[in-house]
Design a protein around this motif. Structure first.
Motif, short mmCIF file in Angstrom:
data_model
loop_
_atom_site.label_atom_id
_atom_site.label_comp_id
_atom_site.label_asym_id
_atom_site.label_seq_id
_atom_site.Cartn_x
_atom_site.Cartn_y
_atom_site.Cartn_z
N PHE A 40 37.83 27.41 -0.97
CA PHE A 40 37.47 26.68 -2.18
C PHE A 40 38.63 25.78 -2.62
O PHE A 40 39.79 26.20 -2.63
CB PHE A 40 37.10 27.63 -3.31
CG PHE A 40 35.72 28.22 -3.19
CD1 PHE A 40 34.60 27.47 -3.56
CD2 PHE A 40 35.54 29.50 -2.70
CE1 PHE A 40 33.33 28.00 -3.44
CE2 PHE A 40 34.26 30.04 -2.58
CZ PHE A 40 33.16 29.28 -2.95
N LEU A 41 38.29 24.56 -2.98
CA LEU A 41 39.26 23.58 -3.46
C LEU A 41 39.03 23.35 -4.95
O LEU A 41 37.89 23.39 -5.43
CB LEU A 41 39.08 22.25 -2.72
CG LEU A 41 39.09 22.31 -1.19
CD1 LEU A 41 38.73 20.93 -0.62
CD2 LEU A 41 40.45 22.76 -0.67
N ASP A 42 40.12 23.09 -5.69
CA ASP A 42 39.95 22.76 -7.10
C ASP A 42 39.58 21.28 -7.23
O ASP A 42 39.51 20.54 -6.24
CB ASP A 42 41.19 23.13 -7.92
CG ASP A 42 42.45 22.38 -7.48
OD1 ASP A 42 42.34 21.24 -6.99
OD2 ASP A 42 43.56 22.93 -7.65
N GLU A 43 39.34 20.85 -8.45
CA GLU A 43 38.86 19.48 -8.67
C GLU A 43 39.86 18.44 -8.17
O GLU A 43 39.47 17.43 -7.59
CB GLU A 43 38.58 19.27 -10.15
CG GLU A 43 37.35 20.00 -10.66
CD GLU A 43 37.10 19.75 -12.13
OE1 GLU A 43 36.26 18.90 -12.45
OE2 GLU A 43 37.78 20.39 -12.95
N GLY A 118 42.59 42.07 -4.77
CA GLY A 118 43.35 41.45 -3.68
C GLY A 118 42.70 40.19 -3.15
O GLY A 118 43.10 39.67 -2.10
N ILE A 119 41.69 39.71 -3.86
CA ILE A 119 41.01 38.47 -3.46
C ILE A 119 41.82 37.28 -3.95
O ILE A 119 42.17 37.21 -5.13
CB ILE A 119 39.58 38.42 -4.03
CG1 ILE A 119 38.76 39.59 -3.49
CG2 ILE A 119 38.90 37.09 -3.72
CD1 ILE A 119 37.39 39.73 -4.13
N THR A 120 42.13 36.35 -3.08
CA THR A 120 42.95 35.21 -3.47
C THR A 120 42.10 34.16 -4.19
O THR A 120 40.87 34.13 -4.04
CB THR A 120 43.62 34.56 -2.25
OG1 THR A 120 42.61 34.17 -1.31
CG2 THR A 120 44.58 35.53 -1.58
N ARG A 121 42.78 33.29 -4.94
CA ARG A 121 42.07 32.30 -5.76
C ARG A 121 41.22 31.36 -4.93
O ARG A 121 40.13 30.95 -5.37
CB ARG A 121 43.09 31.49 -6.58
CG ARG A 121 42.42 30.54 -7.63
CD ARG A 121 41.75 31.36 -8.69
NE ARG A 121 41.08 30.56 -9.71
CZ ARG A 121 39.78 30.25 -9.71
NH1 ARG A 121 39.02 30.66 -8.71
NH2 ARG A 121 39.24 29.56 -10.69
N ASP A 122 41.68 31.01 -3.72
CA ASP A 122 40.91 30.06 -2.92
C ASP A 122 39.68 30.69 -2.28
O ASP A 122 38.91 30.00 -1.60
CB ASP A 122 41.78 29.37 -1.88
CG ASP A 122 42.34 30.32 -0.82
OD1 ASP A 122 42.06 31.53 -0.90
OD2 ASP A 122 43.06 29.85 0.07
N CYS A 123 39.49 31.98 -2.51
CA CYS A 123 38.26 32.65 -2.05
C CYS A 123 37.20 32.69 -3.14
O CYS A 123 36.10 33.19 -2.92
CB CYS A 123 38.55 34.08 -1.58
SG CYS A 123 39.39 34.17 0.01
#
Length: 259
Positions: A40-43, A118-123
């Protein structure tokens, strides 16, 4: 291969590595017919991606976050072939949490609970908080862990696979129109907040302003149409359009304030 990103401003080394990888994917799609998906990418990252793809005139890509209007999205770079439904190929899952409507949970509550797994932000994509019902978009690799969640904070929740687009609450706006000398941040912010340019500059220099979720202290930073500006204590704004030039060479612009 060394890439030239001199046409982009204010990008970091991490940005350059990310964008270089995406350009590598375009070559793999053209030469080896390989389809690739990002996390996942941010805006901001999505906007950089669009600019880079335009710079090399590559059109076989899609940014998708699971529903129309998503803010956080994955990138798919694909070869030229057939009529395959590209959206269905994205490795993302929607998980919906249900709980009592009197239990008020926030975006931060859900994100914090997922990070604790433990889930990263980009997931994690968008988190759509509703009344007793919240939908979260996650990478397929994290879906099982997310489905196993039984509590968010101290609130008991039940999970189900899937997402109902009709439950999305679309943001409401109030339009602000006026003229600015240029699309400098201090000028645009002055109009958005209805304050003097000097006060707007002070807010920016004080670290209270973000563009597309990235804090900036540059009063002269150029703001593009489609970018979002947030000012601490004042709210969030979308630069909707440039509507023409006045006889004094000032820009007519429309800004939308999130209500």
């Amino acid at each position: 291969m060394q890439r030239n990103f001199s046409f982009l401003t204010d990008i970091t080394d991490d940005d350059k590595r990310l964008l270089s990888r995406f350009l590598d994917w375009t070559e793999m799609a053209e030469e080896k017919y390989i389809t690739k998906h990002s996390a996942f990418l941010d805006e901001r990252q999505c906007r950089l991606c669009e600019k880079v793809m335009a710079s090399v005139k590559y059109e076989n890509y899609l940014l998708w976050g699971g529903y129309e209007g998503a803010e956080r999205k994955m990138l798919c770079v694909y070869p030229q072939y057939g009529d395959e439904d590209i959206k269905s190929s994205f490795p993302m899952t929607a998980v919906t949490f249900k709980y009592r409507s009197e239990d008020k949970l926030s975006h931060r509550d859900f994100l914090g609970s997922l990070m604790a797994l433990g889930i990263t932000r980009d997931c994690v994509g968008d988190i759509l908080v509703g009344d007793g019902r919240t939908s979260v978009f996650v990478k397929d690799t994290a879906a099982r862990d997310v489905m196993s969640v039984s509590k968010i904070g101290r609130v008991g929740v039940k999970t189900e696979d899937g997402f109902d687009p009709s439950t999305v609450i679309m943001p409401e706006f109030r339009e602000i129109t006026g003229t600015v000398a240029s699309l400098r941040l201090d000028s645009v912010l002055s109009l958005a907040l209805r304050i003097s340019r000097e006060k707007a500059s002070a807010l920016i220099k004080g670290g209270a302003v973000e563009i597309s979720h990235v804090r900036t202290e540059q009063t002269s930073k150029h703001v593009e149409v489609g970018e979002k500006i947030s000012a601490r204590g004042y709210g969030k704004f979308l630069v909707k359009s440039v509507d023409g030039v006045s006889h004094k060479d000032r820009l007519h612009i429309t800004i939308c304030k999130y209500i």
